[in-house]
Design an enzyme around this catalytic site. Structure first.
Site, PDB file in Angstrom:
ATOM      1  CE  LYS A 158      -3.882  -2.480  -0.320  1.00 34.59           C
ATOM      2  NZ  LYS A 158      -4.512  -3.183   0.586  1.00 34.59           N
TER       3      LYS A 158
HETATM    4  C1  LIG Z   1      -5.759  -4.308   0.794  1.00 33.74           C
HETATM    5  C2  LIG Z   1      -6.918  -4.254   0.931  1.00 33.74           C
HETATM    6  C3  LIG Z   1      -7.772  -4.676   1.924  1.00 33.74           C
HETATM    7  C4  LIG Z   1      -7.086  -5.211   3.112  1.00 33.74           C
HETATM    8  O1  LIG Z   1      -6.046  -4.670   3.836  1.00 33.74           O
HETATM    9  P1  LIG Z   1      -5.261  -5.422   4.943  1.00 33.74           P
HETATM   10  O2  LIG Z   1      -4.728  -4.352   5.712  1.00 33.74           O
HETATM   11  O3  LIG Z   1      -4.399  -6.176   4.245  1.00 33.74           O
HETATM   12  O4  LIG Z   1      -6.127  -6.099   5.774  1.00 33.74           O
HETATM   13  C5  LIG Z   1      -9.039  -3.956   1.944  1.00 33.74           C
HETATM   14  N1  LIG Z   1      -9.814  -3.629   0.885  1.00 33.74           N
HETATM   15  C6  LIG Z   1      -9.053  -3.273  -0.059  1.00 33.74           C
HETATM   16  C7  LIG Z   1      -9.958  -2.717  -1.132  1.00 33.74           C
HETATM   17  C8  LIG Z   1      -7.905  -3.637  -0.246  1.00 33.74           C
HETATM   18  O5  LIG Z   1      -7.055  -3.430  -1.472  1.00 33.74           O
END
Ligand SMILES: *Cc1c(COP(=O)(O)O)cnc(C)c1O
Length: 383
Positions: A182
């Site tokens: 991210k």
């Molecule tokens: C990455 C992601 C998540 C989950 O995030 P985590 O921190 O890995 O739990 C949820 N929603 C979307 C749209 C994502 O891309």
């Protein structure tokens, strides 16, 4: 040219030093660094409360629970998202109700939400796809009219602004992800923000076994051995090692975002000239966080399909991914009776989508290589 992965974090000496300092401090789990990260993050996104967690998924789960969502309820979300958005609805006992996307922004289409609202609907989970904000004004209006809770999945939307407002300051709850790919990373990690103190307190308790407030400092001189369990909670807390990373990443977010914008701009300039390709939507009104650069192949634009295009890119050392396989296509959801054909815009978007490499660490040489590779393939396989 070495293989160019589609996502990489930007971890520098400062992050490494911050984590080592944390190890020397002996606070490995939730501690003062987590509290500081929560404070700085809520100020950054202009929210009243922030709770550091081990993931965005944990945030989506406890936000729904704090809002009282459970068995027999319905929660509206987009089919064009990572499965966590929908899985967490299932975890509460509620039923996900998907509303198709706007084919231009690839976000949930607010015009199609009202027809899916029933007596059982309790909440809407909009997902800011790729870092471009959902159209929040009509969503908040619908929520007000029908007495629904809005829980934003902002996994892609650290830095995103909707009409001048920070994502994190608009809905009832906003859930961020700091997963390794991210925009702001802590390895694994997340944050949920809300303006509501009662919900914030509830989630704090839920995130740490259901133990009474401030249980995290029970081993320090300010703590006490005594605690009470008010709820059978979860183990969802952030750790100070993660928070140490997050604090450094937050301090350099602006500069990392500038680089993302620069790269996205270069891609846009190059790919908007090529027949058969659709560049991602962005405009002046909103701030795009450019978490992903999702290029789309037009239907029947090329003699090869998306899967083959990806293989050809791989041959040219360009790593890609696909965001997203629509949730109703997954075996578990199919088995529940969902059909992707009911969401034609999500299906069409999926069939053409290719996420290209986009991260601050990319060099100009790598960016140019990606542009050359895509342009060459578009020429070779033009219909
Ligand atoms: C990455 C992601 C998540 C989950 O995030 P985590 O921190 O890995 O739990 C949820 N929603 C979307 C749209 C994502 O891309």
């Amino acid at each position: 040219m070495e293989f160019i992965p589609y996502a990489l974090p930007l971890i520098e000496d400062e992050e490494i030093k911050a984590v080592i300092d944390t190890l020397h401090s002996n606070w490995l789990s939730k501690g003062p660094k987590t509290v500081e990260f929560e404070k700085q993050f809520k100020e950054y996104v202009q929210s009243e409360h922030a709770l550091g967690l081990n993931s965005c998924t944990a945030g989506l789960h406890i936000a729904q629970l704090a809002a009282g969502i459970g068995q027999g309820d319905e929660v509206i979300t987009t089919p064009y998202t990572f499965v966590a958005s929908a899985n967490t609805i299932i975890h509460t006992g509620a039923t996900p109700v998907f509303v198709d996307i706007d084919p231009v922004t690839m976000n949930i289409d607010p015009k199609k939400i009202e027809e899916k609202i029933t007596e059982k609907t309790k909440a809407i989970i909009p997902v800011h796809f790729a870092g471009y904000p959902c159209d929040m004004d009509p969503i908040m209006e619908l929520a007000k009219k029908h007495n629904l809770i809005v829980i934003e999945d902002a996994a892609h939307a650290v830095y995103t602004k909707y009409k001048g407002k920070m994502i994190g300051s608009i809905g009832d709850f906003t859930c961020f992800s700091f997963y390794a790919t991210k925009n702001l990373v802590t390895g694994e990690g997340g944050m949920v923000t809300t303006h509501n103190e009662e919900w914030a307190d509830k989630m704090r308790v839920m995130s740490l076994h259901g133990m009474s407030k401030a249980a995290w400092n029970r081993y320090s001189d300010k703590g006490t051995w005594y605690y009470e369990v008010e709820y059978p909670g979860f183990k969802y807390n952030m750790t100070d090692m993660q928070a140490a990373l997050g604090l450094v990443q937050l301090s350099k977010l602006e500069s990392m975002q500038k680089r993302r914008e620069e790269i996205a701009q270069k891609y846009n300039e190059a790919f908007s000239q090529i027949d058969g390709l659709t560049i991602p939507f962005s405009n002046e009104e909103n701030v795009h966080a450019w978490h992903l650069y999702v290029l789309r192949l037009k239907e029947n634009g090329f003699t090869i399909d998306r899967a083959q295009f990806i293989e050809e890119l791989k041959e040219k050392k360009v790593g890609t991914s696909v965001h997203f396989i629509p949730v109703p296509m997954q075996p578990y959801y199919k088995q529940l009776g969902y059909k992707v054909e009911d969401y034609p815009n999500a299906l069409a978007a999926f069939n053409g989508a290719i996420s290209l490499p986009l991260y601050p660490k990319m060099t100009d040489e790598q960016v140019n290589h990606v542009i050359a590779a895509v342009s060459e393939l578009a020429q070779t396989f033009k219909k």
